[in-house]
Write a protein that holds these residues in place. Structure first.
Motif, PDB file in Angstrom:
ATOM      1  N   GLN B  17     -74.587 104.297  21.896  1.00 14.15           N
ATOM      2  CA  GLN B  17     -73.472 104.822  22.696  1.00 14.15           C
ATOM      3  C   GLN B  17     -72.975 106.156  22.166  1.00 14.15           C
ATOM      4  O   GLN B  17     -72.360 106.933  22.888  1.00 14.15           O
ATOM      5  N   LEU B  18     -73.210 106.405  20.894  1.00 16.25           N
ATOM      6  CA  LEU B  18     -72.710 107.642  20.287  1.00 16.25           C
ATOM      7  C   LEU B  18     -73.578 108.839  20.654  1.00 16.25           C
ATOM      8  O   LEU B  18     -73.211 109.972  20.393  1.00 16.25           O
ATOM      9  N   TYR B  19     -74.756 108.562  21.235  1.00 17.89           N
ATOM     10  CA  TYR B  19     -75.727 109.620  21.547  1.00 17.89           C
ATOM     11  C   TYR B  19     -75.890 109.770  23.057  1.00 17.89           C
ATOM     12  O   TYR B  19     -75.540 108.879  23.818  1.00 17.89           O
ATOM     13  N   ASP B  20     -76.489 110.871  23.430  1.00 19.39           N
ATOM     14  CA  ASP B  20     -76.848 111.110  24.833  1.00 19.39           C
ATOM     15  C   ASP B  20     -78.317 110.790  25.063  1.00 19.39           C
ATOM     16  O   ASP B  20     -79.057 111.623  25.581  1.00 19.39           O
ATOM     17  N   PHE B  65     -80.597 117.253   3.367  1.00 16.38           N
ATOM     18  CA  PHE B  65     -81.888 116.898   3.971  1.00 16.38           C
ATOM     19  C   PHE B  65     -81.867 117.122   5.490  1.00 16.38           C
ATOM     20  O   PHE B  65     -82.774 117.737   6.056  1.00 16.38           O
ATOM     21  N   LEU B  66     -80.830 116.588   6.132  1.00 18.21           N
ATOM     22  CA  LEU B  66     -80.770 116.690   7.594  1.00 18.21           C
ATOM     23  C   LEU B  66     -80.546 118.138   8.019  1.00 18.21           C
ATOM     24  O   LEU B  66     -81.151 118.615   8.981  1.00 18.21           O
ATOM     25  N   PRO B  82     -83.153 116.480  13.435  1.00 19.39           N
ATOM     26  CA  PRO B  82     -82.088 115.502  13.669  1.00 19.39           C
ATOM     27  C   PRO B  82     -81.465 115.688  15.053  1.00 19.39           C
ATOM     28  O   PRO B  82     -81.266 116.816  15.508  1.00 19.39           O
ATOM     29  N   VAL B  83     -81.218 114.559  15.704  1.00 17.51           N
ATOM     30  CA  VAL B  83     -80.584 114.566  17.011  1.00 17.51           C
ATOM     31  C   VAL B  83     -79.084 114.423  16.791  1.00 17.51           C
ATOM     32  O   VAL B  83     -78.641 113.512  16.090  1.00 17.51           O
ATOM     33  N   ALA B  84     -78.329 115.350  17.366  1.00 17.17           N
ATOM     34  CA  ALA B  84     -76.880 115.300  17.187  1.00 17.17           C
ATOM     35  C   ALA B  84     -76.268 114.251  18.108  1.00 17.17           C
ATOM     36  O   ALA B  84     -76.724 114.026  19.223  1.00 17.17           O
ATOM     37  N   MET B  90     -74.778 114.703  12.810  1.00 15.03           N
ATOM     38  CA  MET B  90     -76.159 114.235  12.726  1.00 15.03           C
ATOM     39  C   MET B  90     -76.273 112.943  11.924  1.00 15.03           C
ATOM     40  O   MET B  90     -77.293 112.275  11.979  1.00 15.03           O
ATOM     41  N   LEU B  91     -75.231 112.613  11.167  1.00 18.13           N
ATOM     42  CA  LEU B  91     -75.285 111.464  10.274  1.00 18.13           C
ATOM     43  C   LEU B  91     -74.292 110.410  10.737  1.00 18.13           C
ATOM     44  O   LEU B  91     -73.102 110.693  10.888  1.00 18.13           O
TER      45      LEU B  91
END
Lengths: 327, 327
Positions: B17-20, B65-66, B82-84, B90-91
């Motif tokens: 849910q936090l991502y698109d 790292f990211l 990394p996908v935001a 990103m984390l």
């Protein structure tokens, strides 16, 4: 989790030459399954599962397993379908192991199934039983009634480490099962391992069934009793009759249970609880050094066995049963 | 192979849910990596790697790292990006662990690299060094010169189990390295672990670089010496000068080596051989009961160290060296 065999890139390239799958995109070992080595394989043709069969699988059984998946997939069951080589064969050799490529299934298994999930599991189990009705290959169940006592003997001396008196409890229950096991129920091909890990859902809709490596011929309703045990108990090992009712309703809506099958559910459920109690007990007492897998707690199936021992009638499982009009 | 943490389906649903990234298609644990738990994640938006960072990774290092992967990917390096989240971060946190989703890379690692593979590894290493030149975050190498002697001490008492006299050999070599380690070579961000497992190829063309979890700031040419050790020895631990020449040519074509860097290659290669000898020796002597991973044979890096000890000049690595015109 399991990848017991590494595949070298040159071995894989040679192996893919046998198929019409185009060029290789990627190969990743999958941390799932305890019997075989599984890889996610992507090629020009899409995404697949590549399996190497390790020593716990009898190669003589592979034509049954692969043939069954192919047969069920051809009859509308959403299960992994073996991909044939150019030669027409489904079984090859890779990294000195028997190997097969099957289609990929989307979906994720659910940890805490709802009654809605259980209903769909009942439905798909019934569909598999109907679809497999004329499957021409036969495989004897290596983990059924007559195998249980020899298996129990192998743990008898140390069973008390799990619970005092467990060996005696098992021996007494085996006496009961041997005396009461139904002899005349309809038989057919069963999945025999339809646990939560082996059913995929997409947005709460059942999307596929995997892992046919325990499939065999046995009492059809015994398969349903395995699902009662695998799907209808809570994490505290308490029985959830709402889920059981949903499972049985889902099943009956597709393949109505005969009166004898229905009446036998309690003894079948005691039997399937015994089967998983015995293998878990053995694995628990015999964890090899350096084992990759934490064994399941055998007491879970002891609790389930005790629950079914307290059942007098199949009606305790919550189904409002009506025998089918035509036997 | 590694999946240390299970992800429940409800936890995953909440996290996504936090991502698109749309709806979930599948999640499979990957049997790769020994530091973290990695999963192949497929959603409406495509295929990704989901990583849970386990306790061997210091959470304070994760932004480095990211951030580095994001920085390199933005500069044309084909590495996981990394996908935001919708929040821009990103984390995240999943199953009580730090977590990130990165883009999927196609490709497979090669077990027996050719000179052509080695040349491309040299090229991509040089490209990474150039692309990272202005990366603003800093991470000290926790496995460089000053860490080696304390690490060696932890294995000294039992090193003879691997080879008689090994503790003394290591102590003497550390004396040499401490006396001769180059102090003024160009420094920058290095990958520090560009082994064969961490480079992907598609039809023999380098398609990507993964695993930046040892990346840090150190002597740039030290990274090249790690690749000399990782890519240019045969399975019998013999040095292949054709592969070394290809690696160094590939590197120099993109980022020409300064005269001091070139001259320092033998001591740098002794240092990187020592670094992997020491960690492998420690892991070999300290396999935990029930370990998931078979440790690498430390004698492989002992053989490599001995090879470099016999080198007098960098020319032994096969490059026809010409100093760059502008220093």
């Amino acid at each position: 989790m399991a990848v017991y065999t590494d595949i070298r890139d040159d071995q894989l390239r040679d192996y893919l030459q046998l198929y019409d799958l185009g060029g290789l995109h990627s190969l990743k070992g999958i941390a799932e399954g305890v019997e075989n080595s599984n890889f996610m394989l992507a090629t020009d043709a899409g995404q697949f599962i590549l399996t190497l069969y390790e020593k716990r699988v009898n190669p003589a059984d592979l034509p049954f397993f692969l043939g069954l998946m192919d047969y069920l997939a051809a009859r509308g069951i959403n299960c992994p379908r073996p991909v044939a080589m150019r030669s027409g064969e489904m079984l090859g050799t890779l990294a000195h192991k028997p190997a097969a490529i099957v289609t990929w299934l989307d979906g994720v298994s659910v940890r805490r199934p709802t009654a809605g999930h259980c209903r769909q599991v009942g439905e798909v189990l019934a569909k598999m039983h109907l679809a497999a009705a004329d499957f021409p290959v036969h495989r004897t169940n290596a983990l059924t009634l007559e195998n249980w006592r020899p298996l129990a003997m192998r743990s008898a001396e140390r069973a008390h480490e799990v619970e005092p008196g467990l060996a005696q409890l098992i021996a007494t229950e085996l006496d009961f099962l041997e005396a009461n096991w139904p002899a005349t129920l309809p038989r057919g091909v069963i999945h025999a391992d339809l646990f939560r890990d082996n059913v995929f859902f997409l947005k709460d809709k059942l999307s596929g069934v995997i892992d046919f490596y325990f499939a065999c011929n046995d009492i059809i309703a015994y398969d349903l009793s395995i699902c009662l045990n695998a799907w209808c108990f809570e994490h505290n090992w308490e029985f959830n009759v709402t889920k059981a009712r949903a499972l049985l309703q889902g099943y009956s809506a597709i393949r109505p249970l005969g009166a004898a099958e229905y009446a036998a559910l309690p003894v079948l459920a005691r039997g399937s609880a015994m089967r998983f109690l015995l293998t878990r007990l053995y694995d628990w007492l015999n964890v090899p050094p350096g084992a990759l897998v934490v064994p399941h707690d055998p007491r879970e199936y002891l609790a389930k066995l005790r629950f079914h021992q307290g059942i007098r009638e199949a009606s305790a499982y919550g189904l409002d049963y009506h025998p089918p009009e035509a036997a």
